[in-house]
Design an enzyme around this catalytic site. Structure first.
Site, PDB file in Angstrom:
ATOM      1  N   VAL A  25      -4.218 -11.308   8.185  1.00  0.00           N
ATOM      2  CA  VAL A  25      -3.735 -11.878   6.785  1.00  0.00           C
ATOM      3  C   VAL A  25      -3.164  -9.815   5.453  1.00  0.00           C
ATOM      4  CG1 VAL A  25      -3.826 -12.469   4.080  1.00  0.00           C
ATOM      5  CG2 VAL A  25      -4.289 -13.688   6.669  1.00  0.00           C
TER       6      VAL A  25
ATOM      7  N   ASN B 136      -5.701  -6.623  -0.291  1.00  0.00           N
ATOM      8  CA  ASN B 136      -4.896  -7.512  -0.190  1.00  0.00           C
ATOM      9  C   ASN B 136      -4.653  -8.122  -0.886  1.00  0.00           C
ATOM     10  OD1 ASN B 136      -2.494  -7.508   1.723  1.00  0.00           O
ATOM     11  ND2 ASN B 136      -2.548  -9.910   1.605  1.00  0.00           N
TER      12      ASN B 136
ATOM     13  N   ASP C 265      -1.865  -5.505  -2.642  1.00  0.00           N
ATOM     14  CA  ASP C 265      -0.159  -5.787  -2.495  1.00  0.00           C
ATOM     15  C   ASP C 265       0.663  -5.887  -3.734  1.00  0.00           C
ATOM     16  OD1 ASP C 265      -1.145  -5.160   0.120  1.00  0.00           O
ATOM     17  OD2 ASP C 265       0.000  -7.251   0.730  1.00  0.00           O
TER      18      ASP C 265
ATOM     19  N   ASP D  65      41.264   1.161 -12.078  1.00  0.00           N
ATOM     20  CA  ASP D  65      42.311   0.566 -13.117  1.00  0.00           C
ATOM     21  C   ASP D  65      42.512   1.985 -14.231  1.00  0.00           C
ATOM     22  OD1 ASP D  65      44.025  -1.839 -11.495  1.00  0.00           O
ATOM     23  OD2 ASP D  65      42.323  -2.972 -12.852  1.00  0.00           O
TER      24      ASP D  65
END
Length: 892
Positions: free
Chosen positions: A278, A705, A709, A325
């Protein structure tokens, strides 16, 4: 059955006077009664549905399996922690999805079409959602029809209704028709329907149905709205995630198999393997990208650039040609007629004084006023800025426009198109009719058979034509746009195709449109960034060059080319010579497509601006199509990737800068995530391989994690823009995500973090008189060693995140505290770590031990090593002169 009723009946039913429209109070009352004018698409997902969707992932299924196994093994604390991680991860995912969704929804609302309505006698633009039954809608070429309407006035109007009928050919409309009640929808020529597009002509209609009551609303049940699409970057990262995922699963299986042979606790090692999988699989990559993109494009919208398609953000960083333009983008779009020419000579408007309609100057102003779709009432303007300038020209000469329009009712018209470069109207007064024509002087010189000299029509000669050409050239060298006027008197109503014959040429209006003050600096900024600016205009070459030179776009007239000269070149010749030019004058929308194709054939990444109906093909052909938010038609906006709400060239350059910064921020987040994940994999894989205990437990890995993360990765995505990003060359579209040393940073940083974690783990044994190789070690010592590894890897990753803020600049150069979000993320993570290690219940849950002061210092010092390593590398790169210097000379 509005199509089967007369205009008068419909107006009576809706209780509205078409000359004035609804009063504002009545419009508000009807809005309350009928509701907002919008279609209801599929229902948005509820927060609970989003939460369940976050759990619908195979990685989450594996974690749920881990929960059941821990329950079976009676490891209840581990079960609770894993469930808590799953729930927290889902909550963060929901938060990210809501934030991204709200940002995109806000952008879609900003870019939704406007409607031109007449209310209280004043014509103005409003949000299409506020249109109500009874509103008088004004239609012109390029505009979306925002509701179902009964046409009450039409002038050669054509409407494309493919959304409703499937027929791509535009239908001719006629307000005067009263049709059979059973007439099919596609044949109702006196109606216009919601979502259809006006492709040519002009018209007025009264709204009969809005929202879900419209014809499109009736089939809205099968309309699912715009599909959610992933950007190329999200797709690439998704593929990367899958590849890394497969590798991680394979590695975890390998670890589990080795553990089996080493005789380890298989239940524990199963949890470690699952948790490592994981942690190692960067499943959050796409979510991080979506959040960073949504935050970035929201910021861009606040700076006048609305991104309609998210892939445009990535492409912006690669743009190396901006085709712009002139009118309104490079210039202020504040048109003013400052000089005019008749056969009596060239005169400054400020010196002209009052004129009569019989004077040549009066005839010139009269023709311009009668050949206009714009309005100018009490300072309120609608329509083309050039036309409003011509109306003001009439006011400056003392012309009573209101009385003039009352005495000369328009009965027909020949709308402007880019091929003829002319517009004509037919007005009637006292049984006589008059053609009023305005447009390009070159086109009028071809069609005119007479010229007005002191109020008299005389046959035109080559001498007269030369006088007009000289006046036009004189004005163009003064950077004035030129517009000619001619007229023709006829005895009866004639077809539009017959109007522009036997014309009598009257004169020329010279219109100034000053350059925007900020544009010159923006062009220089673009040039420093490796981006060439190209001017595209319908003006004469001399006028275009005068403006371009003042903006430092071109240095000599040889860098200008006209549309006619483009037509004379072959496809290969244009491709070979395209980079020689910086000015494209007297061009049509078709030429713009040729220019884009030629530039792209030379490998250039092109941004093209446009505002008209016919600009849609060039906007779609360009890598980045940019529509004007103020003057742009709905068709142009719908074909574009980005809309400028201020029609300003400087905003394009700013958008490129922001696009580069957004891409860089995404890259920072992703590279940081991958490096952190590699650190965890390196530590555990190496320890298992050499026969050590796992330096991190399953619950600890999941905590890492969750912590590393989410918080620092998102915070890196919100990094303030690099002020020097526009000193770098455009990024190659095919450039690898790991280019520029990013791949090295992932590998070196990940391995270094992993090794430092292993050293901290080894040190935890050492201070108690053991090594990780010892077979009989007290559980308290192992827990202490794991605490050292756990605290060290988190501090390493958090500190290391600071180094990702810039590839070359030191954190001291850019300012340690200049990203308050990152400092907040690191501080929050540190506080959470202190809570975990100091609160007894959490300490026991994660099997941690309290560190003494000396080990706190060693842990923090070890955590700083990856940051110090990266900063030293930056210093070495700088000393060796590595980094970007723009060596490519840009063809100007």
């Amino acid at each position: 059955m509005a199509h089967a009723k007369s205009i008068e009946n419909i107006l009576d039913e809706l209780d509205v006077n078409p000359a004035n429209g609804l009063a504002e109070e009545e419009a508000l009352a009807r809005l309350e009664k009928y509701g907002l004018n919008r279609l209801r698409f599929r229902k948005k997902k509820t927060v609970f549905q989003m939460f369940l969707a976050q759990l619908n992932d195979w990685l989450i299924y594996i974690l749920f399996a881990a929960v059941f196994i821990t329950l079976f093994l009676q490891e209840y604390i581990d079960s609770i922690i894993i469930i808590a991680v799953i729930i927290l991860n889902a909550i963060l995912g929901v938060f990210q999805e809501i934030k991204a969704g709200n940002a995109i929804e806000a952008l879609q609302k900003m870019s939704s079409p406007k409607s031109l309505v007449r209310r209280g006698g004043i014509t103005r633009e409003i949000d299409s959602e506020l249109v109500v039954p009874g509103d008088i809608l004004i239609l012109d070429a390029g505009r979306f029809v925002s509701a179902d309407i009964r046409l009450i006035e039409t002038a050669d109007i054509r409407i494309e209704e493919s959304v409703l009928t499937g027929e791509s050919v535009a239908s001719e409309k006629d307000a005067s028709l009263i049709l059979d009640p059973d007439t099919p929808v596609g044949d109702r020529e006196n109606l216009a329907f919601m979502t259809s597009i006006v492709t040519a002509g002009r018209g007025t209609g009264v709204v009969i149905k809005t929202g879900m009551d419209t014809e499109v609303g009736k089939i809205a049940g099968i309309i699912e709205g715009q599909e959610e699409t992933k950007t190329p970057l999200e797709i690439r990262l998704s593929e990367l995630g899958k590849t890394l995922g497969k590798a991680a699963v394979g590695m975890c299986l390998f670890i589990f198999i080795i553990s089996l042979f080493q005789g380890r606790n298989l239940a524990e090692m199963f949890l470690v393997s699952v948790s490592l999988a994981v942690a190692a699989i960067p499943e959050g990559l796409a979510a991080i990208v979506a959040v960073v993109l949504s935050i970035g494009v929201t910021g861009m919208s606040k700076r006048n650039a609305i991104i309609r398609r998210l892939p445009a953000v990535e492409t912006l960083g690669s743009v190396n040609i901006i085709c712009s333009d002139k009118t309104g983008t490079l210039t202020q779009n504040k048109m003013t007629v400052v000089r005019y020419f008749t056969m009596g000579g060239e005169i400054a408007v400020e010196h002209a004084g009052q004129v009569t309609l019989q004077d040549d100057a009066g005839m010139l102003a009269q023709t311009m006023i009668l050949c206009s779709d714009a309005t100018l009432e009490k300072g309120q303007k609608t329509g083309d800025p050039t036309e409003t300038a011509l109306l003001q020209f009439g006011d400056d000469l003392g012309i009573d426009r209101k009385r003039l329009n009352e005495l000369n009712r328009r009965v027909s018209e020949f709308p402007f198109d880019s091929d003829r470069k002319l517009m004509s109207t037919l007005t009637g007064s006292g049984g006589k009719f008059r053609v009023n024509t305005k447009g390009a002087v070159d086109s009028l010189l071809i069609k005119a058979t007479h010229v007005l000299v002191e109020g008299k029509r005389v046959p035109i000669t080559e001498g007269h034509r030369n006088r007009f050409r000289q006046a036009m050239e004189s004005m163009s060298w003064q950077a004035l746009r030129t517009l000619g006027a001619a007229y023709r008197e006829v005895d009866s109503i004639i077809p539009p195709q017959e109007m522009e014959k036997e014309l009598t040429l009257i004169g020329i209006a010279g219109i100034i449109d000053p350059p925007r003050s900020e544009v010159r600096a923006s062009i220089k900024s673009a040039r420093d960034a490796g981006i060439k600016t190209v001017m595209i205009t319908g003006d004469h070459k001399n006028t275009a060059f005068a403006i371009a030179k003042s903006l430092d776009i071109a240095e000599n007239i040889d860098q200008a080319v006209t549309g006619q000269e483009i037509d004379e070149m072959g496809k290969e010749e244009l491709r070979d010579r395209i980079l020689e030019y910086s000015i494209f004058a007297r061009v049509s929308p078709e030429h713009k497509v040729k220019i884009v194709h030629a530039l792209r054939a030379r490998g250039k990444i092109v941004s093209m601006t446009g505002d008209g109906v016919n600009d849609a093909p060039s906007l779609q052909a360009a890598d980045i199509g940019v529509a004007m938010g103020i003057t742009g038609t709905d068709v142009a906006k719908n074909a574009s990737d980005m809309i400028l709400t201020d029609d300003n060239f400087a905003t394009i350059v700013t958008a490129v800068e922001q696009g580069r910064n957004i891409y860089n921020n995404i890259k920072k987040s992703v590279i940081f995530l991958l490096a952190s994940n590699l650190g965890e994999v390196t530590a555990i894989f190496s320890a298992i391989l050499v026969g050590w205990e796992a330096p991190l437990l399953a619950t600890q890995i999941l905590w890492i994690n969750l912590l590393t993360d989410s918080l620092p990765a998102v915070a890196l995505g919100m990094d303030p823009g690099d002020p020097d990003v526009m000193k770098e060359r455009p990024r190659s579209p095919g450039e690898s995500f790991f280019a520029g040393g990013a791949g090295f940073n992932v590998v070196s940083g990940g391995i270094l973090i992993g090794l430092i974690t292993l050293l901290a783990f080894w040190y935890g044994y050492l201070i108690h008189g053991y090594t990780p190789f010892n077979s009989q070690v007290p559980s308290g010592v192992v827990d202490y060693a794991r605490t050292m590894a756990f605290m060290t890897i988190i501090s390493s990753q958090l500190f290391y995140s600071l180094s990702f803020r810039h590839d070359r600049k030191s954190i001291f150069t850019i300012g340690i505290f200049s990203n308050k979000y990152l400092i907040g993320a690191i501080s929050t993570a540190m506080v959470l770590q202190l809570l975990v290690i100091n609160i007894p219940a959490l300490q026991n849950a994660f099997r941690l031990k309290m560190l003494d002061i000396k080990d706190w210092i060693i842990m923090l010092a070890a955590g700083l090593i990856p940051l110090a390593f990266r900063e030293v590398l930056k210093l070495l790169k700088k000393e060796h002169g590595q980094g970007f210097t723009l060596t490519d000379k840009i063809t100007r």
